[in-house]
Design an enzyme around this catalytic site. Structure first.
Site, PDB file in Angstrom:
ATOM      1  N   GLY A  79      40.638  39.367  43.726  1.00 40.02           N
ATOM      2  CA  GLY A  79      40.842  38.911  42.449  1.00 40.02           C
ATOM      3  C   GLY A  79      42.355  38.798  42.259  1.00 40.02           C
ATOM      4  N   GLN A  80      42.975  38.165  43.117  1.00 42.09           N
ATOM      5  CA  GLN A  80      44.227  37.908  43.066  1.00 42.09           C
ATOM      6  C   GLN A  80      44.603  36.619  42.526  1.00 42.09           C
ATOM      7  OE1 GLN A  80      46.001  38.474  47.029  1.00 42.09           O
ATOM      8  NE2 GLN A  80      44.415  39.995  47.467  1.00 42.09           N
ATOM      9  N   GLU A  81      44.770  36.867  40.991  1.00 40.70           N
ATOM     10  CA  GLU A  81      45.251  35.672  40.462  1.00 40.70           C
ATOM     11  C   GLU A  81      46.296  34.719  40.732  1.00 40.70           C
ATOM     12  OE1 GLU A  81      43.910  34.510  37.574  1.00 40.70           O
ATOM     13  OE2 GLU A  81      42.233  36.061  37.204  1.00 40.70           O
TER      14      GLU A  81
END
Ligand code: G3D
Ligand code: MG
Length: 202
Positions: A79-81
């Protein structure tokens, strides 16, 4: 996270040759089971691994049906934008999307639905088949595929986006290879249609 993450070029250089390999991106909310699924898929076979550079990436081989022996390079991008601009450059031409869902987490289903819609509707992903892994089927209260289909609004996706819901348990590995087979079938179907369209144009 890898400490040696430099420019885009060094990331791309670190990747293996992927001739004949299908590119698959694994997406989903935090703790849906993406990493567990990836390493469970990987665990049953012994292939070369790629060092983790801010995300996990593994080459996985299909074991069932027509997908038997087919190589998939599976990206678990988390989920590492912050990192998305970086991996997008490499995953732009993705062949398939695996959307991992926690089938028990009803509270975040709306959020999952939005995330999936955003992904499927991105211009880069137009027509890319989506496999929904309805994960954590071992837990009480896990929603059934038919219900997930409705809750995720899969029927609202573009007609060109084919999708399939596969019940799974990433811990035991149940359903994972069946899911990859279903994804492969959708990829083949899409290629066939693209080829037919091209022939018709001539
Ligand atoms: P993510 O990579 O999508 O963020 P993870 O998710 O793979 O890290 O999994 C998050 C948690 O869900 C982990 O538990 C993991 O063991 C659990 N999990 C993954 N798949 C399943 C499944 O099929 N069934 C059950 N019961 N649990 C699952 P922890 O406790 O380590 O946070
Ligand atoms: Mg993870």
């Amino acid at each position: 996270m890898g400490a040696n993450m430099g420019k885009n070029s060094s990331l791309l250089d670190a990747l293996p040759s992927t001739q004949g390999t299908l590119h698959v991106v694994m997406l989903g909310l935090d703790s849906a089971g993406k990493t567990t699924a990836l390493y469970r898929l990987k665990f049953d076979q012994y292939l070369n691994t790629v060092p983790t550079i801010g995300f996990n990436c593994e080459k996985v081989k299909g074991t069932t049906g027509r997908a038997k022996g087919v190589s998939f390079l599976v990206w678990d991008v988390g989920g590492q934008e912050k990192l998305r601009p970086l991996w997008r450059s490499y995953t732009r031409c993705t062949d398939g999307i695996v959307f991992v869902l926690d089938s028990v987490d009803v509270e975040r289903l709306e959020e999952a639905k939005m995330e999936l819609a955003r992904t499927a509707k991105a211009p880069d992903n137009a027509g890319v088949p989506v496999l929904v892994l309805a994960n954590k089927q071992d837990l009480p209260g896990a929603r059934e595929p038919r219900e997930i289909e409705k809750l995720l609004g899969l029927h609202e996706l573009a007609a060109s986006t084919s999708w399939h819901v596969q019940p799974a348990c990433a811990i035991t590995g149940e359903g994972l290879h069946e899911g990859m087979e279903a994804l492969y079938e959708m990829i083949l179907k899409r290629r066939k249609l693209a080829k037919q369209a091209k022939t018709r144009k001539r």
